[in-house]
Design an enzyme around this catalytic site. Structure first.
Site, short mmCIF file in Angstrom:
data_model
loop_
_atom_site.label_atom_id
_atom_site.label_comp_id
_atom_site.label_asym_id
_atom_site.label_seq_id
_atom_site.Cartn_x
_atom_site.Cartn_y
_atom_site.Cartn_z
N CYS A 87 14.87 -83.66 -77.15
CA CYS A 87 14.14 -83.13 -78.02
C CYS A 87 14.60 -83.35 -79.53
CB CYS A 87 14.05 -81.63 -77.15
SG CYS A 87 11.90 -80.48 -78.05
N HIS A 173 12.28 -81.67 -71.61
CA HIS A 173 13.73 -80.87 -71.09
C HIS A 173 13.94 -80.60 -69.69
CE1 HIS A 173 14.04 -78.91 -75.19
NE2 HIS A 173 12.43 -78.85 -75.77
N GLU A 175 16.86 -79.91 -68.91
CA GLU A 175 17.76 -79.27 -68.42
C GLU A 175 17.29 -77.85 -68.32
OE1 GLU A 175 16.93 -78.64 -72.38
OE2 GLU A 175 16.87 -80.32 -71.02
#
Length: 228
Positions: A87, A173, A175
């Site tokens: 990001c 994302h 994660e």
């Protein structure tokens, strides 16, 4: 492998990376640039992971530490270090490599599908051609000269790019943990406006089971970094 991780907001949760690094007996150093960024030595790490943040890559005036961090990222790339940007991290990578970062037509928040474009790259070996990932971003980037575009979504034409064999930028994302996601929805609820690619909090939380698949994909990507 020695891993340096850069984190940009207090409740971001790097627990997946910490767990993966521990399982593989790698070394980890975590820095928080917003507290003041000192320039680490590129001799002290093998893989640089740059996480996301609520700021934009071009907000140097509002966040002066961004200039120092971007200079450091450029040095890491020039020194041939392995780099993963997520990001904000991907946007900073794109900028230091000569690409432009700017407001996307649409803000993208929630669980949205990412589609690879058919370009093969060793860091995406084993990654599905289509998958869902969590998103929270309003910016996009142009692909820098010498880099290759790897994926897109309906709301954002650039979702991933690679530069050389060891540098990867991901707009999405993989994660994000359920706990971090919940806190984001609480603290940044003002961003959950009625818009084409912004999902409601209830829908986002209902889909948190997708984090299992996301972590499997991220595990594959990190494993690819271990293969020279």
């Amino acid at each position: 492998m020695r891993v340096l991780l850069l984190k940009h907001f207090d409740f971001d949760d790097p627990s997946f990376f910490i767990s993966w690094i521990g399982r593989h007996e790698h070394e980890l150093t975590v820095l928080f640039p917003p507290n003041g960024f000192y320039t680490p030595s590129c001799d002290d790490f093998d893989l640089l992971i740059i996480l996301g943040g609520p700021m934009s890559a071009y907000q140097d005036n509002e966040y002066p530490w961004l200039q120092s961090e971007k200079k450091f990222i450029r040095e890491a790339v020039e020194r041939g270090k392995k780099v993963l940007g997520i990001c904000l991290g991907a946007q900073m990578l794109a900028e230091v490599l000569g690409g432009k970062v700017y407001r996307n037509q649409y803000k993208e928040i929630g669980w949205h599908q990412v589609k690879r474009n058919g370009t093969q790259h060793p860091l995406l070996k084993g990654v599905p051609d289509e998958f869902y990932s969590f998103h929270w971003h309003g910016d996009c980037f142009d692909i820098p000269e010498g880099a290759v575009s790897l994926a897109s979504s309906e709301a954002c034409r650039q979702q991933a790019f690679a530069y050389g064999e060891g540098v990867l930028g991901l707009q999405f994302h993989l994660e994000t943990t359920e706990g971090c996601m919940t806190t984001m929805l609480e603290r940044w609820q003002h961003e959950l406006v009625d818009a084409p690619w912004i999902q409601k909090a209830e829908h986002i939380l209902k889909e948190t089971g997708r984090t299992t698949d996301s972590k499997a994909i991220l595990n594959q990507i990190l494993s690819n970094y271990q293969t020279d």
